[in-house]
Structures are given as C-alpha cells and as structure tokens.
Motif scaffolding. Structure first.
Motif, PDB file in Angstrom:
ATOM      1  N   HIS A 134       2.476  32.831  31.534  1.00  0.00           N
ATOM      2  CA  HIS A 134       3.297  33.700  30.686  1.00  0.00           C
ATOM      3  C   HIS A 134       2.424  34.732  29.968  1.00  0.00           C
ATOM      4  O   HIS A 134       2.749  35.917  29.935  1.00  0.00           O
ATOM      5  N   GLY A 135       1.323  34.276  29.397  1.00  0.00           N
ATOM      6  CA  GLY A 135       0.451  35.171  28.641  1.00  0.00           C
ATOM      7  C   GLY A 135      -0.226  36.209  29.510  1.00  0.00           C
ATOM      8  O   GLY A 135      -0.295  37.394  29.155  1.00  0.00           O
ATOM      9  N   ALA A 136      -0.719  35.790  30.664  1.00  0.00           N
ATOM     10  CA  ALA A 136      -1.441  36.700  31.549  1.00  0.00           C
ATOM     11  C   ALA A 136      -0.534  37.774  32.132  1.00  0.00           C
ATOM     12  O   ALA A 136      -0.994  38.861  32.478  1.00  0.00           O
ATOM     13  N   GLU A 137       0.758  37.480  32.228  1.00  0.00           N
ATOM     14  CA  GLU A 137       1.693  38.427  32.845  1.00  0.00           C
ATOM     15  C   GLU A 137       2.459  39.254  31.814  1.00  0.00           C
ATOM     16  O   GLU A 137       3.450  39.893  32.146  1.00  0.00           O
ATOM     17  N   MET A 138       1.986  39.274  30.576  1.00  0.00           N
ATOM     18  CA  MET A 138       2.654  40.075  29.548  1.00  0.00           C
ATOM     19  C   MET A 138       2.493  41.561  29.862  1.00  0.00           C
ATOM     20  O   MET A 138       1.381  42.017  30.116  1.00  0.00           O
ATOM     21  N   PRO A 139       3.588  42.337  29.850  1.00  0.00           N
ATOM     22  CA  PRO A 139       3.474  43.779  30.076  1.00  0.00           C
ATOM     23  C   PRO A 139       2.619  44.429  28.980  1.00  0.00           C
ATOM     24  O   PRO A 139       2.620  43.970  27.835  1.00  0.00           O
ATOM     25  N   GLU A 140       1.910  45.480  29.330  1.00  0.00           N
ATOM     26  CA  GLU A 140       0.995  46.130  28.383  1.00  0.00           C
ATOM     27  C   GLU A 140       1.722  46.720  27.177  1.00  0.00           C
ATOM     28  O   GLU A 140       1.159  46.793  26.089  1.00  0.00           O
ATOM     29  N   ASP A 141       2.986  47.161  27.372  1.00  0.00           N
ATOM     30  CA  ASP A 141       3.707  47.804  26.264  1.00  0.00           C
ATOM     31  C   ASP A 141       4.516  46.823  25.427  1.00  0.00           C
ATOM     32  O   ASP A 141       5.279  47.213  24.558  1.00  0.00           O
ATOM     33  N   ALA A 142       4.365  45.519  25.684  1.00  0.00           N
ATOM     34  CA  ALA A 142       5.128  44.508  24.935  1.00  0.00           C
ATOM     35  C   ALA A 142       4.313  44.043  23.726  1.00  0.00           C
ATOM     36  O   ALA A 142       3.096  43.925  23.803  1.00  0.00           O
ATOM     37  N   GLY A 143       5.003  43.787  22.608  1.00  0.00           N
ATOM     38  CA  GLY A 143       4.333  43.245  21.427  1.00  0.00           C
ATOM     39  C   GLY A 143       3.998  41.782  21.661  1.00  0.00           C
ATOM     40  O   GLY A 143       4.851  41.008  22.074  1.00  0.00           O
ATOM     41  N   GLY A 144       2.749  41.399  21.393  1.00  0.00           N
ATOM     42  CA  GLY A 144       2.283  40.048  21.693  1.00  0.00           C
ATOM     43  C   GLY A 144       3.067  38.939  21.009  1.00  0.00           C
ATOM     44  O   GLY A 144       3.481  37.981  21.650  1.00  0.00           O
ATOM     45  N   LEU A 145       3.296  39.058  19.694  1.00  0.00           N
ATOM     46  CA  LEU A 145       4.007  37.998  18.970  1.00  0.00           C
ATOM     47  C   LEU A 145       5.456  37.898  19.414  1.00  0.00           C
ATOM     48  O   LEU A 145       5.993  36.801  19.582  1.00  0.00           O
ATOM     49  N   ALA A 146       6.097  39.051  19.597  1.00  0.00           N
ATOM     50  CA  ALA A 146       7.493  39.048  20.032  1.00  0.00           C
ATOM     51  C   ALA A 146       7.604  38.463  21.439  1.00  0.00           C
ATOM     52  O   ALA A 146       8.513  37.684  21.732  1.00  0.00           O
TER      53      ALA A 146
END
Length: 200
Positions: A134-146
């Motif tokens: 889940h963490g590795a596939e986070m989109p670059e424009d997404a807020g990390g905490l959200a």
C-alpha cells in the motif's frame, strides 16, 4: 455470545464513522489521498481475500481475538505502509501477500484454534507485506496521512466484513455454519495458490 455481539456492533459503529472523520479534512489533496488509499485494499483480489479471512479467523477464535487480531493487522500494516512510503525495500512482498491468502484461508478452513498471541503474530507477519505494498504504491500527488488513513480504514472494514460473514453464517445454521465458513476458507486458500502461481 452477548459479549461477541456487543463488541462487533461497537467495532462496526466506530468504523462506520471513521471515513467521515477522515474526509472532514479540507483540500483536494487530502480527499484524493484518502480515496486512493481507501481504494487500494479493495482493488485487488489478494488484499480482499486476506482481509476478509483475517476477520473470519478472528470470529472463529472469538473472545478478545475478535478485536485484537484485526487491530494487530491494521497497526502492523501501518508500519509496513510507512516502510513502503519511505522507499525502504522489503523482500518478496508480492509472494508474502499471496502466501497470506493461502495461509489465512487454510487456517480458516482447518478451524485452527490458535492462542490469541500466536494469531496476532501470524496476521502481523502478513500485515507487513500488505502495508508495504500500500505504501510503496501511493500516488505522488496523494497526501501521505490521508492515504494511510484510507487504506487503514478500508482494511478495517474488510475485517469487519469477515467477522460479519462468520457471524451471519453461524447464526443462519448452527449445524452447518462452520462447514460453510471452512469451505470458504478452503476456496480462499486455493485462490491464494492461484495468485502465488500466477494463474489468477
């Protein structure tokens, strides 16, 4: 049985309000991050099967396991997600995720009555792989905490779904409920083998 019902209803009610709280943040980045995170666990068969099996396993164990097992998964998954977000490599992530479906499905199919601490350790081990993905596939424009709040809430809701499935099947048929649940676990394990070998 009354304690089980009260605990599961309380957990379900609490989780029902969490998405609203997370979406209360203003700003498109937060909302986009939350929705990406929420969608990630429910976008793949491997994640869905593993999460639901965690819930069914918790239901089979009953007592404190009903909330300790899913809570352990969510918390350790958050740690794995942080590793993925930080770009820290973890070996065999996809293999670990597929194996989680096989093992958790088999545990449910066999009706394993593990001690709560052992059950927590087992789901915690697999949670690291799911969280890292889940963490590795986070989109670059997404807020990390959200984003993290989204995938944690979606995962918890899938656990609740698994607990609910176990309870509904158990109530529907006192005689055959366990057979149905164990069959579902067996089918999940077979699907996990399919995921592991690339057939699915």
């Amino acid at each position: 049985m009354k304690l089980k019902n009260t605990a599961s209803r309380g957990l379900a009610a609490t989780l029902a309000f969490l998405p609203t709280a997370a979406l209360a943040h203003t700003g498109a980045g937060h909302a986009r991050g939350f929705m990406h995170g929420f969608g990630h666990p429910i976008s793949g068969l491997d994640h869905i099967l593993a999460m639901v099996m965690v819930g069914v396993f918790a239901w089979q164990l009953g007592g404190r396991a009903l909330w300790l097992v899913p809570a352990t998964f969510v918390l350790v998954m958050a740690f794995g997600g942080a590793l993925g977000l930080a770009g820290i490599e973890a070996p065999y992530v996809e293999t670990g995720i597929a194996l989680s479906v096989v093992v958790l499905g088999a545990v449910v199919a066999l009706g394993v009555k593990a001690p709560v601490a052992m059950a927590m350790g087992l789901v915690g081990l697999f949670a690291i792989f799911h969280g890292h993905a889940h963490g590795a596939e986070m989109p670059e424009d997404a807020g990390g905490l959200a984003y993290a709040a989204g995938f944690m809430i979606a995962t918890a809701l899938l656990h609740v779904a698994g607990i609910g499935v176990g309870m509904l099947v158990g109530k529907a048929s006192e005689s055959y409920g366990q057979v149905v649940v164990r069959t579902a676990g067996g089918l999940a394990a077979v699907a996990g083998v399919g995921l592991l070998t690339g057939v699915l």
